[in-house]
Motif scaffolding. Structure first.
Motif, PDB file in Angstrom:
ATOM      1  N   MET A  41      12.956   0.820   0.819  1.00 51.15           N
ATOM      2  CA  MET A  41      11.318   0.620  -0.287  1.00 51.15           C
ATOM      3  C   MET A  41      12.308  -0.713  -0.456  1.00 51.15           C
ATOM      4  SD  MET A  41      11.224   4.228  -2.820  1.00 51.15           S
ATOM      5  CE  MET A  41      12.731   3.887  -2.936  1.00 51.15           C
ATOM      6  N   ASP A  42      11.981  -1.685   0.282  1.00 50.58           N
ATOM      7  CA  ASP A  42      12.651  -2.973  -0.008  1.00 50.58           C
ATOM      8  C   ASP A  42      11.670  -4.066   0.015  1.00 50.58           C
ATOM      9  OD1 ASP A  42      14.471  -4.655   0.907  1.00 50.58           O
ATOM     10  OD2 ASP A  42      14.254  -5.879   2.636  1.00 50.58           O
ATOM     11  N   GLY A  43      12.193  -5.366  -0.979  1.00 50.56           N
ATOM     12  CA  GLY A  43      11.375  -6.025  -2.194  1.00 50.56           C
ATOM     13  C   GLY A  43      11.073  -5.868  -2.596  1.00 50.56           C
ATOM     14  N   ASN A  44      12.038  -5.249  -3.950  1.00 46.47           N
ATOM     15  CA  ASN A  44      11.447  -5.125  -5.110  1.00 46.47           C
ATOM     16  C   ASN A  44      12.429  -6.204  -6.087  1.00 46.47           C
ATOM     17  OD1 ASN A  44      10.292  -2.361  -5.446  1.00 46.47           O
ATOM     18  ND2 ASN A  44      12.115  -1.667  -5.403  1.00 46.47           N
ATOM     19  N   ARG A  45      12.852  -6.996  -6.002  1.00 46.89           N
ATOM     20  CA  ARG A  45      13.882  -8.122  -6.495  1.00 46.89           C
ATOM     21  C   ARG A  45      12.673  -9.271  -6.382  1.00 46.89           C
ATOM     22  NH1 ARG A  45      20.073  -8.699  -6.088  1.00 46.89           N
ATOM     23  NH2 ARG A  45      19.368  -7.552  -3.910  1.00 46.89           N
ATOM     24  N   ARG A  46      12.617  -9.269  -4.324  1.00 46.45           N
ATOM     25  CA  ARG A  46      11.524 -10.238  -4.278  1.00 46.45           C
ATOM     26  C   ARG A  46      10.634 -10.781  -4.882  1.00 46.45           C
ATOM     27  NH1 ARG A  46      12.605 -10.104   1.931  1.00 46.45           N
ATOM     28  NH2 ARG A  46      13.248  -8.317   1.723  1.00 46.45           N
ATOM     29  N   TYR A  47       9.974  -9.352  -4.545  1.00 41.88           N
ATOM     30  CA  TYR A  47       8.551  -9.136  -5.852  1.00 41.88           C
ATOM     31  C   TYR A  47       8.743  -9.888  -7.311  1.00 41.88           C
ATOM     32  CZ  TYR A  47       4.414  -6.702  -7.674  1.00 41.88           C
ATOM     33  OH  TYR A  47       3.220  -7.082  -9.060  1.00 41.88           O
ATOM     34  N   ALA A  48      10.053  -8.894  -7.836  1.00 43.94           N
ATOM     35  CA  ALA A  48       9.950  -9.739  -9.183  1.00 43.94           C
ATOM     36  C   ALA A  48       9.741 -11.530  -9.388  1.00 43.94           C
ATOM     37  CB  ALA A  48      11.081  -8.798  -9.917  1.00 43.94           C
ATOM     38  N   LYS A  49      10.568 -11.523  -8.509  1.00 39.56           N
ATOM     39  CA  LYS A  49      11.103 -12.957  -8.143  1.00 39.56           C
ATOM     40  C   LYS A  49       9.437 -14.555  -8.065  1.00 39.56           C
ATOM     41  CE  LYS A  49      13.938 -16.651  -6.060  1.00 39.56           C
ATOM     42  NZ  LYS A  49      15.029 -17.005  -5.572  1.00 39.56           N
ATOM     43  N   ARG A  50       9.184 -13.515  -6.943  1.00 43.36           N
ATOM     44  CA  ARG A  50       7.796 -14.210  -6.597  1.00 43.36           C
ATOM     45  C   ARG A  50       6.667 -14.107  -7.436  1.00 43.36           C
ATOM     46  NH1 ARG A  50       5.265 -12.419  -1.075  1.00 43.36           N
ATOM     47  NH2 ARG A  50       6.886 -12.988  -0.205  1.00 43.36           N
ATOM     48  N   HIS A  51       7.133 -12.685  -8.910  1.00 41.76           N
ATOM     49  CA  HIS A  51       5.837 -12.662  -9.848  1.00 41.76           C
ATOM     50  C   HIS A  51       5.986 -13.291 -10.685  1.00 41.76           C
ATOM     51  CE1 HIS A  51       2.380 -10.423  -7.175  1.00 41.76           C
ATOM     52  NE2 HIS A  51       3.351 -10.674  -6.204  1.00 41.76           N
ATOM     53  N   ALA A  52       7.174 -14.121 -10.575  1.00 40.25           N
ATOM     54  CA  ALA A  52       7.922 -14.641 -11.970  1.00 40.25           C
ATOM     55  C   ALA A  52       8.056 -13.949 -13.433  1.00 40.25           C
ATOM     56  CB  ALA A  52       7.183 -15.867 -12.847  1.00 40.25           C
ATOM     57  N   ASN A 236       7.794  -2.689  10.321  1.00 34.57           N
ATOM     58  CA  ASN A 236       8.156  -3.219   9.451  1.00 34.57           C
ATOM     59  C   ASN A 236       6.791  -3.622   8.991  1.00 34.57           C
ATOM     60  OD1 ASN A 236       7.998  -4.356  12.114  1.00 34.57           O
ATOM     61  ND2 ASN A 236       8.448  -5.920  11.686  1.00 34.57           N
ATOM     62  N   PRO A 237       6.038  -2.721   8.309  1.00 30.83           N
ATOM     63  CA  PRO A 237       4.642  -4.075   7.153  1.00 30.83           C
ATOM     64  C   PRO A 237       5.538  -5.233   6.819  1.00 30.83           C
ATOM     65  CG  PRO A 237       5.083  -1.687   6.414  1.00 30.83           C
ATOM     66  CD  PRO A 237       5.774  -1.606   7.183  1.00 30.83           C
ATOM     67  N   ASN A 238       4.633  -6.063   6.345  1.00 32.71           N
ATOM     68  CA  ASN A 238       4.874  -7.463   5.419  1.00 32.71           C
ATOM     69  C   ASN A 238       4.862  -7.325   4.328  1.00 32.71           C
ATOM     70  OD1 ASN A 238       5.516  -9.285   7.726  1.00 32.71           O
ATOM     71  ND2 ASN A 238       2.811  -9.855   8.264  1.00 32.71           N
ATOM     72  N   PRO A 239       4.453  -6.210   3.545  1.00 32.68           N
ATOM     73  CA  PRO A 239       4.021  -6.594   1.944  1.00 32.68           C
ATOM     74  C   PRO A 239       5.754  -5.717   1.473  1.00 32.68           C
ATOM     75  CG  PRO A 239       2.095  -5.411   2.875  1.00 32.68           C
ATOM     76  CD  PRO A 239       3.118  -5.639   4.049  1.00 32.68           C
ATOM     77  N   LEU A 240       5.628  -6.612   0.294  1.00 36.39           N
ATOM     78  CA  LEU A 240       7.078  -6.410  -0.256  1.00 36.39           C
ATOM     79  C   LEU A 240       6.484  -4.928  -1.275  1.00 36.39           C
ATOM     80  CD1 LEU A 240       7.556  -9.779  -2.460  1.00 36.39           C
ATOM     81  CD2 LEU A 240       9.021  -8.900  -0.541  1.00 36.39           C
ATOM     82  N   TRP A 241       7.737  -4.329  -1.566  1.00 38.94           N
ATOM     83  CA  TRP A 241       7.704  -2.323  -1.225  1.00 38.94           C
ATOM     84  C   TRP A 241       6.509  -1.798  -2.727  1.00 38.94           C
ATOM     85  CZ3 TRP A 241       7.341   2.073   0.247  1.00 38.94           C
ATOM     86  CH2 TRP A 241       7.207   3.447  -0.900  1.00 38.94           C
ATOM     87  N   PRO A 242       6.882  -3.429  -3.887  1.00 43.05           N
ATOM     88  CA  PRO A 242       5.400  -2.835  -4.939  1.00 43.05           C
ATOM     89  C   PRO A 242       3.814  -3.223  -4.011  1.00 43.05           C
ATOM     90  CG  PRO A 242       7.559  -3.729  -5.795  1.00 43.05           C
ATOM     91  CD  PRO A 242       7.896  -4.147  -4.211  1.00 43.05           C
ATOM     92  N   GLU A 243       4.008  -3.801  -2.766  1.00 41.05           N
ATOM     93  CA  GLU A 243       2.489  -3.959  -2.973  1.00 41.05           C
ATOM     94  C   GLU A 243       2.345  -3.354  -1.631  1.00 41.05           C
ATOM     95  OE1 GLU A 243       3.536  -9.044  -2.666  1.00 41.05           O
ATOM     96  OE2 GLU A 243       3.704  -8.483  -1.229  1.00 41.05           O
TER      97      GLU A 243
END
Length: 274
Positions: A41-52, A236-243
């Motif tokens: 489940m990769d990308g949780n922190r990047r999701y938060a940063k990307r969406h401020a 390895n799909p491109n969406p971050l995990w929350p997406e």
């Protein structure tokens, strides 16, 4: 619009969505449906940063909170589809090297979400699912460790699908654990067989994954299920995990179905030559 009217509309939309998913999964079942899907489940922190998304003491690990909602939806879709085992990589041993305050926030969040999984209206209750926690659980804070044990004890006799959570986990740690346990079992100078290691893995008794999905487009396994992934279809799909959504899951299954015949043939050939 009154509250009761909104509730009725929400229920109606939910029912329509369920019927549509049922039809979709019925079509998918014409091909082979994976028995076991594992997720990094990769990308949780990047999701938060990307969406401020604002993180403070009231919202620690907010990206992970959004990611947990995605996990619940994904579990429901998998179980409705007929997937029997879902395994998720929740927290690596290497993650303990992060900032202590962040680690403590994630531990608190983990306890909170495990407790939520044990409520009467949870996805585990709905599907009579069993939950495992795999890893060196002694590394967890005591409240999280006790809550994890409580969850396993409460669901151990459930007859439905299985959710396995890899926490305080790395594959090298798991293999080391299996070797040490096998050595303790053996008499002096007795050889250790592959079957001994299989029996002492954290994952013993669980079928190997058919698909391993790592979100955010990353192509690394990051020390996850290395022993068990020799015939898994890696994606390895491109969406971050929350997406990650239903359409991504359906596409993953379609890709698996496209290569299933080849994977089955190769596995048969290799096992025949052992």
């Amino acid at each position: 619009m009154e509250k009761n009217d909104k509730s009725m509309i929400t229920k109606a939309i939910g029912h329509v969505s369920f019927v549509m998913r049922k039809c979709l999964f019925s079509i998918l079942s014409i091909g082979p449906v994976p028995i076991h899907i594992a997720f990094i489940m990769d990308g949780n922190r990047r999701y938060a940063k990307r969406h401020a998304l604002h993180q403070d003491s009231a919202n620690p690990g907010i990206g992970h909170r959004v990611g947990f909602k995605c996990l619940i939806s994904t579990l429901q879709y998998c179980y409705e589809m007929g997937v029997k085992y879902v395994t998720v990589y929740a927290f690596s041993i290497d993650n303990f090297k992060r900032d202590p305050q962040e680690v403590q926030s994630l531990m608190d969040l983990m306890k909170e979400k495990i407790d939520e999984l044990l409520t009467e209206d949870s996805v585990l209750k709905k599907f009579d699912a069993r939950i495992n926690f795999w890893g060196d659980l002694q590394l967890l804070s005591e409240p999280v460790r006790l809550t994890a044990k409580k969850a396993m004890d409460m669901t151990v006799h459930n007859k439905g699908p299985v959710l396995s959570v890899c926490v305080a986990y790395t594959s090298t740690n798991e293999i080391t654990h299996a070797i040490e346990a096998s050595v303790r079992e053996k008499q002096e100078n007795a050889p250790i067989e592959v079957s001994d290691l299989d029996r002492n893995m954290y994952t013993a008794g669980c079928l190997e994954p058919d698909i391993i999905i790592r979100t955010s487009g990353e192509t690394r396994l990051s020390n996850f299920l290395l022993w068990q992934s020799d015939f898994a279809h890696l994606q390895n799909p491109n969406p971050l995990w929350p997406e990650f959504s239903l359409r991504h899951l359906v596409w993953a299954v379609l890709e698996y179905q496209n290569v299933h015949g080849y994977l089955k043939k190769r596995k048969g050939e290799i096992e025949k030559n052992k």
